[in-house]
Design an enzyme around this catalytic site. Structure first.
Site, PDB file in Angstrom:
ATOM      1  N   GLU A 116       0.841  -1.209   0.000  1.00 33.46           N
ATOM      2  CA  GLU A 116       0.000   0.000   0.000  1.00 33.46           C
ATOM      3  C   GLU A 116       0.872   1.253   0.000  1.00 33.46           C
ATOM      4  OE1 GLU A 116      -2.675   1.212  -0.545  1.00 33.46           O
ATOM      5  OE2 GLU A 116      -4.393   0.227   0.373  1.00 33.46           O
ATOM      6  N   ASP A 117       0.345   2.317  -0.570  1.00 31.12           N
ATOM      7  CA  ASP A 117       1.026   3.612  -0.437  1.00 31.12           C
ATOM      8  C   ASP A 117       0.772   4.189   0.949  1.00 31.12           C
ATOM      9  OD1 ASP A 117      -1.638   3.737  -1.303  1.00 31.12           O
ATOM     10  OD2 ASP A 117      -1.424   5.774  -2.044  1.00 31.12           O
ATOM     11  N   ASP A 120      -4.477   4.530   6.361  1.00 36.96           N
ATOM     12  CA  ASP A 120      -5.084   5.680   7.044  1.00 36.96           C
ATOM     13  C   ASP A 120      -6.036   5.105   8.100  1.00 36.96           C
ATOM     14  OD1 ASP A 120      -6.747   7.907   7.638  1.00 36.96           O
ATOM     15  OD2 ASP A 120      -6.449   8.775   5.677  1.00 36.96           O
ATOM     16  N   LYS A 149      -0.558   6.471   8.751  1.00 34.58           N
ATOM     17  CA  LYS A 149      -1.158   7.555   9.561  1.00 34.58           C
ATOM     18  C   LYS A 149      -1.641   6.920  10.855  1.00 34.58           C
ATOM     19  CE  LYS A 149      -3.231  10.753   6.257  1.00 34.58           C
ATOM     20  NZ  LYS A 149      -4.493  11.393   5.869  1.00 34.58           N
ATOM     21  N   PHE A 170      -2.826  15.495   5.250  1.00 35.68           N
ATOM     22  CA  PHE A 170      -3.219  15.156   3.884  1.00 35.68           C
ATOM     23  C   PHE A 170      -1.967  15.199   3.011  1.00 35.68           C
ATOM     24  CE2 PHE A 170      -4.837  16.477  -0.357  1.00 35.68           C
ATOM     25  CZ  PHE A 170      -5.463  15.276  -0.653  1.00 35.68           C
ATOM     26  N   VAL A 171      -1.629  14.066   2.405  1.00 30.55           N
ATOM     27  CA  VAL A 171      -0.382  13.950   1.650  1.00 30.55           C
ATOM     28  C   VAL A 171      -0.678  13.664   0.181  1.00 30.55           C
ATOM     29  CG1 VAL A 171       1.312  13.300   3.411  1.00 30.55           C
ATOM     30  CG2 VAL A 171      -0.272  11.571   2.574  1.00 30.55           C
ATOM     31  N   ASP A 177      -2.825  10.912  -4.620  1.00 31.23           N
ATOM     32  CA  ASP A 177      -3.478  11.923  -5.463  1.00 31.23           C
ATOM     33  C   ASP A 177      -4.280  12.935  -4.658  1.00 31.23           C
ATOM     34  OD1 ASP A 177      -5.542   9.961  -4.746  1.00 31.23           O
ATOM     35  OD2 ASP A 177      -6.812  11.054  -6.152  1.00 31.23           O
ATOM     36  N   ARG A 183      -0.260  12.420  -8.684  1.00 30.80           N
ATOM     37  CA  ARG A 183       0.378  11.118  -8.436  1.00 30.80           C
ATOM     38  C   ARG A 183       1.781  11.063  -9.015  1.00 30.80           C
ATOM     39  NH1 ARG A 183      -3.777   7.570  -6.690  1.00 30.80           N
ATOM     40  NH2 ARG A 183      -5.790   7.847  -7.703  1.00 30.80           N
TER      41      ARG A 183
HETATM   42  C1  PRP Z   1      -6.123   5.254  -0.601  1.00 32.88           C
HETATM   43  C2  PRP Z   1      -4.831   4.484  -0.384  1.00 32.88           C
HETATM   44  C3  PRP Z   1      -5.286   3.234   0.323  1.00 32.88           C
HETATM   45  C4  PRP Z   1      -6.479   3.706   1.119  1.00 32.88           C
HETATM   46  C5  PRP Z   1      -6.075   3.921   2.547  1.00 32.88           C
HETATM   47  O1  PRP Z   1      -6.730   4.795  -1.759  1.00 32.88           O
HETATM   48  O2  PRP Z   1      -4.185   4.199  -1.594  1.00 32.88           O
HETATM   49  O3  PRP Z   1      -5.682   2.227  -0.584  1.00 32.88           O
HETATM   50  O4  PRP Z   1      -6.923   4.926   0.537  1.00 32.88           O
HETATM   51  O5  PRP Z   1      -7.140   4.436   3.305  1.00 32.88           O
HETATM   52  P1  PRP Z   1      -7.791   3.674   4.531  1.00 32.88           P
HETATM   53  O6  PRP Z   1      -6.674   3.112   5.369  1.00 32.88           O
HETATM   54  O7  PRP Z   1      -8.538   4.771   5.239  1.00 32.88           O
HETATM   55  O8  PRP Z   1      -8.701   2.612   4.004  1.00 32.88           O
HETATM   56  P2  PRP Z   1      -7.916   5.577  -2.496  1.00 32.88           P
HETATM   57  O9  PRP Z   1      -9.224   5.007  -2.076  1.00 32.88           O
HETATM   58  O10 PRP Z   1      -7.749   7.051  -2.325  1.00 32.88           O
HETATM   59  O11 PRP Z   1      -7.716   5.178  -3.991  1.00 32.88           O
HETATM   60  P3  PRP Z   1      -6.392   5.358  -4.878  1.00 32.88           P
HETATM   61  O12 PRP Z   1      -5.387   4.349  -4.362  1.00 32.88           O
HETATM   62  O13 PRP Z   1      -6.860   5.063  -6.241  1.00 32.88           O
HETATM   63  O14 PRP Z   1      -5.897   6.766  -4.694  1.00 32.88           O
END
Ligand code: PRP
Length: 194
Positions: A116-117, A120, A149, A170-171, A177, A183
């Site tokens: 994962e990136d 949260d 986070k 917020f990063v 993104d 991105r």
């Molecule tokens: C973001 C991120 C994780 C997730 C983390 O994805 O890449 O997959 O949210 O959040 P959480 O721990 O609160 O579940 P996003 O839904 O923004 O989609 P993206 O990866 O396409 O940007």
């Protein structure tokens, strides 16, 4: 080099950028990110020697970290992706997770590393781990996340490889993104007032 493109919603000026009309500043620069990714890759290489782990990158955000992490691993390994969405176009996680693309690989008897990136609330990772355990019989499952986070995380999760523990900010950048743009930035940025 300063850059402002009338066609783009991102304009850079040294260490700050404007994105969708808001100013952001560098929080983690590209060299710091790359050093940490290299450390994680070296650790994974040591710990999975002879096991050919499969990295499961979570689209879209983790595509860049997954690619760099894989390049930093010097043992045999594979990659596949799944796609989730939880943020929509907002700055905070919606808490609702949707699966948009399934894993193609068979994970039975495989050593799986979910990549994962950012973690949260943790709800996306909880959803993914639950799906993998229900749909396959993996030999092992571990979690790699570039960012955690920690104050926002609502659920207990295994986090075996964490790049950086960060405050509730917020990063954007390095795969992350703001309404689908930013991105492509090589550094990670936060809002300038934070
Ligand atoms: C973001 C991120 C994780 C997730 C983390 O994805 O890449 O997959 O949210 O959040 P959480 O721990 O609160 O579940 P996003 O839904 O923004 O989609 P993206 O990866 O396409 O940007």
């Amino acid at each position: 080099m300063p850059h402002a493109d009338a066609q783009s919603n991102v304009s850079t000026n040294g260490r700050t950028i404007r994105c969708r009309g808001e100013r952001f500043r560098v929080y983690l620069d590209r060299d710091t990110i790359q050093r940490r990714v290299d450390e994680l890759g070296a650790q994974i290489s040591r710990e999975y020697e002879g096991q050919c782990p499969i990295l499961i990158g979570v689209l879209n955000g983790a595509f860049m970290f997954t690619a760099d992490l894989m390049r930093a691993i010097d043992i045999d390994c594979e990659v596949d992706f799944l796609k989730l969405s939880s943020y929509g176009a907002e700055k905070v996680s919606s808490g609702r997770v949707h699966q948009l693309k399934k894993i193609d690989a068979d994970l039975d008897d495989r050593h799986v590393i979910v990549v994962e990136d950012i973690i949260d609330t943790g709800l996306s990772m909880e959803f993914i781990l639950d799906r993998i355990q229900k749909e396959y019989r993996p030999a092992s499952v571990r979690v790699a996340t570039l960012l955690h986070k920690h104050e926002a995380t609502q659920v207990e999760l295994p986090m075996d490889y964490v790049g950086f523990r960060i405050d509730n900010l917020f990063v954007i950048g390095y795969g992350l993104d703001y309404g689908q743009i930013a991105r492509n930035l090589a550094d990670i940025y936060i809002l300038d007032e934070e």
